[in-house]
Scaffold this active site. Sequence first.
Site, PDB file in Angstrom:
ATOM      1  CG  ASP A  53      -1.810   1.135   1.426  1.00 38.69           C
ATOM      2  OD1 ASP A  53      -1.985   1.898   0.461  1.00 38.69           O
ATOM      3  OD2 ASP A  53      -2.404   1.256   2.525  1.00 38.69           O
ATOM      4  CG  HIS A  97      -4.475   4.234   3.456  1.00 33.95           C
ATOM      5  ND1 HIS A  97      -4.502   3.094   2.690  1.00 33.95           N
ATOM      6  CD2 HIS A  97      -5.684   4.817   3.296  1.00 33.95           C
ATOM      7  CE1 HIS A  97      -5.669   2.996   2.077  1.00 33.95           C
ATOM      8  NE2 HIS A  97      -6.410   4.040   2.425  1.00 33.95           N
TER       9      HIS A  97
END
Lengths: 556, 556
Positions: A196, A369
């Site tokens: 990610d 995130h």
Amino acid sequence: MAKSTKTKLKVTPLGGINEIGKNMTVYEYGSDMILVDCGSTFPEDDMPGVDLVIPDTSYLVKIKDKLKGIVLTHGHEDHIGALPYVLKEINVPVYGTRMTLGLVENKLKEFGLSTSVKLVHVEAGSKIQLGAFEVELINVNHSIAGTVSLAIRCPVGLIVHTGDFKVDYTPIDGEVIDLGRFAQLGQEGVLAMFADSTNVERPGYTMSESVVGETFDRIFAESTGRIIVASFASNVHRIQQAINSALTFDRKIVISGRSMVNVVNVATELGYLSVPDGAIIDVDKMNSFPPERILILTTGSQGEPMSALARMAASEHKKIEIMPGDLIIISAMPIPGNEKMIHRVINELFQKGADVIYESLDEIHVSGHACQEELKLIHKLVRPKYFIPVHGEYRHLKRHAMLAESLGMPPENIFIPDIGATMEFSETSCKVAGSVPAGSVLVDGLGVGDVGNIVLRDRKHLSQDGLMVVVVTIDKETGTSIAGPDIISRGFVYVRESEALMEQAKAVVKSVLEECRNGKVREWTTIKSNIRDELKKFLYEKTKRNPMILPVIMEV
Amino acid sequence: MAKSTKTKLKVTPLGGINEIGKNMTVYEYGSDMILVDCGSTFPEDDMPGVDLVIPDTSYLVKIKDKLKGIVLTHGHEDHIGALPYVLKEINVPVYGTRMTLGLVENKLKEFGLSTSVKLVHVEAGSKIQLGAFEVELINVNHSIAGTVSLAIRCPVGLIVHTGDFKVDYTPIDGEVIDLGRFAQLGQEGVLAMFADSTNVERPGYTMSESVVGETFDRIFAESTGRIIVASFASNVHRIQQAINSALTFDRKIVISGRSMVNVVNVATELGYLSVPDGAIIDVDKMNSFPPERILILTTGSQGEPMSALARMAASEHKKIEIMPGDLIIISAMPIPGNEKMIHRVINELFQKGADVIYESLDEIHVSGHACQEELKLIHKLVRPKYFIPVHGEYRHLKRHAMLAESLGMPPENIFIPDIGATMEFSETSCKVAGSVPAGSVLVDGLGVGDVGNIVLRDRKHLSQDGLMVVVVTIDKETGTSIAGPDIISRGFVYVRESEALMEQAKAVVKSVLEECRNGKVREWTTIKSNIRDELKKFLYEKTKRNPMILPVIMEV
């Protein structure tokens, strides 16, 4: 061993690279294939009228007999939104955590697919065997419950596919990211990591979700009016924290907005959300409590015009009216492009005398995130031989590659492929080997893929300057016009104030027709193109605008 | 004294309230009127095809004989963009600093108005007498040179109109905001203040422009390739600092982009920009220097598709090609709504192997507007009896009102009017007294105001689902159709793949015509509306889309 060195592992991202959204990755080994995630994305500004964008799955469909199953990392739309479209073409089992599959089930119901698809619950810590692939689910933290990373094993080696994640040492459900397992995998030897990149531009750490709960408590303690919290329905931990604060400060809870109602139901059923009986009340009972005893949980944190919060702000909500003294907490960050919609809602709420807490005004939101320091941690635990940054625009991928380099990884072991590029792994090598069809398929109403460049170009043209339709009826025998020209325009000028312009335009068409007749031009295409050219010139000179011109010739 | 207590001062904002942009305020006293600023704004997302938005000036035009002059606070578009449109209707002298008028002159030239308008240079510290009004210009700091606040005197009292401002103790030109003068005015007694609210959401102070220069120096010192700095052309101090760093580190300067060339010329001529002879070179000579000796100053900091930087990023620039090793500094913050365009450019630059410094990655930009602590300072120096927050959406105005209250101002002395509302001042009172027509006038090509709600609604409809034109020729005598129906669609479906749908649509139209003939329906409007209704139903059922349907009936 002979076989494992010959057969290569092929990994092909069909989305989620050089873009945010529509995450989907194909893993192939010999005659076995698995699909990781199956996401959609929002249409871009230059795709007017389009409802949804999904990956081009023609490659997947072509080799669908090899597909053993679809494994989902979590239940956000950019990871599950394309499922109904893929499952219509290929009916294979879908694997995911309970939370993920709860959301998938809801979605499949809407598409009338729920009975035909096999959904298989798997929880973090367990493994699935899919042909030559063994897929292990590893618990991670994210802005939705039930999120996992994947450790994917095949005879070539071990791949870590992080999916979306962050590191939260004090998550709401107590389930801290399984750093120990990442470390063990690192010890074992990881061939490649796909990780990610969403927050790679942000230094430091993402704050813990529990920070938001502390803020809620502080705000709730000071508030004497009604409180309305808007957040993403899928952020179950955020919702749990708002509920906890409501319980602490003796407020009843009203749930508003279709997806909020859905998710609260699903999450409560599955045990992800814990709400005591009687804490949630029906919106119709709200008025039997004073304002300081009410919390409303609602959708609309992105200012979406049809959302519950936007309707409240615009006085269009049937049940809930904003009053002076209300406090609205917008517990989310604007997705880029949504700023103006959100600001409109905030302005309207303020104008109704409410107070609004939003964006950076307080610690009312944390990202889902990993920031730079968390990414470094995962890199150092997993220590992959090869690294492929995913989930990001090119700038994110590039910066993630630079981060990996700064940690000592050789640049030649880092790949930034495009979607459709196939990475071929042996036990000791990785290279980009060819590519497959990939791209965006636009969904508009019932149409999947029937809106392409020409349709979009026309829509954009029409939206800029509108159109002018010119109709003439011509005698087949003589070539003279016997009715018209009639002119209709839409989206061009306000016709009632432009009658003179329309009359002049008719005169232009008449003189083109005259010229054609005198020059014995009888081909319709030529006549039409002459009308178009002359009218275009005339209109641009008069208005500096370029409406689409559609000449129609009828022959009788 | 009798007169001054009877005649009221009337102040009417025609723009810049509940919105960012199109700042324009009317001051009236008896038979005298002045206009402060004359700005435009960008079209909203729901105004497709519109080029520019200006205030509704019908009130101004109605009483134009009273207008003594237009006073400008600075040369940004949101303060001067509507000038050509107003000056076409009312030819009055325009007052401003040299920098402001330099930019105005350029603008008027484009509109062919430069010779007919009287432009009067006034500098900070001086006063203008315009009928009953005495207007004093006070130096302030902002992101463009030559910015002033106004002290406006009339028999009723003294008004401070801040315009855009910030407090910079170390500005590039050494001209610190004239805090002493604001303090003197406060001593004298200020009836009302209209003050900039743009940055009221931000705590603390806006950093000094000179911080950016220090960052430039640090980056330039470390860079071994070409440097490209993108910023707003009008930010002359920013440009000066980039030039200074280039000179320090022995780089030649290339100017790229039409408005950058224009502003550098104007600012150099007027003495706002100081560049030694020979420092700027022609882009064609760029290749006679190694990359590490080149700085390119360019437009495109907002990612505008036609800007120089966007063209470089897309390999469409005729003279400048991005190379690996280039460093691009985007020295600006995205205007809300522009994020995606900027990110596209950044992605493209990275993909070409360049490095890009942008947004919050470094101290490469500072705002031009006062943050909370600066606003408090001005409030405490000016100490107005009444306060009207301006230059902001409602959320900004509301928060600015709250800030003023927190400083001890009575809430009843704070007004948040809408545009068009007239505030009436006596020596001892202020109230909102009626309103005048105000709103947005849309400019599209040569048309000013001819694009209204109906045209926009049609453009939006067309952009969502396209259109379908149905043409039939009917015999006048018998009412039977003798040609057609012909169907043309644009922006709806890709026609080649939808022939069956088009044939079915024709059949629907034919059956409507048949029914009308059998029912002796001969009114065209009825026939058309039947066609529209049936076709709409049919198409929605088949496609879940709603194209605009335009039936045309020709009679022969």
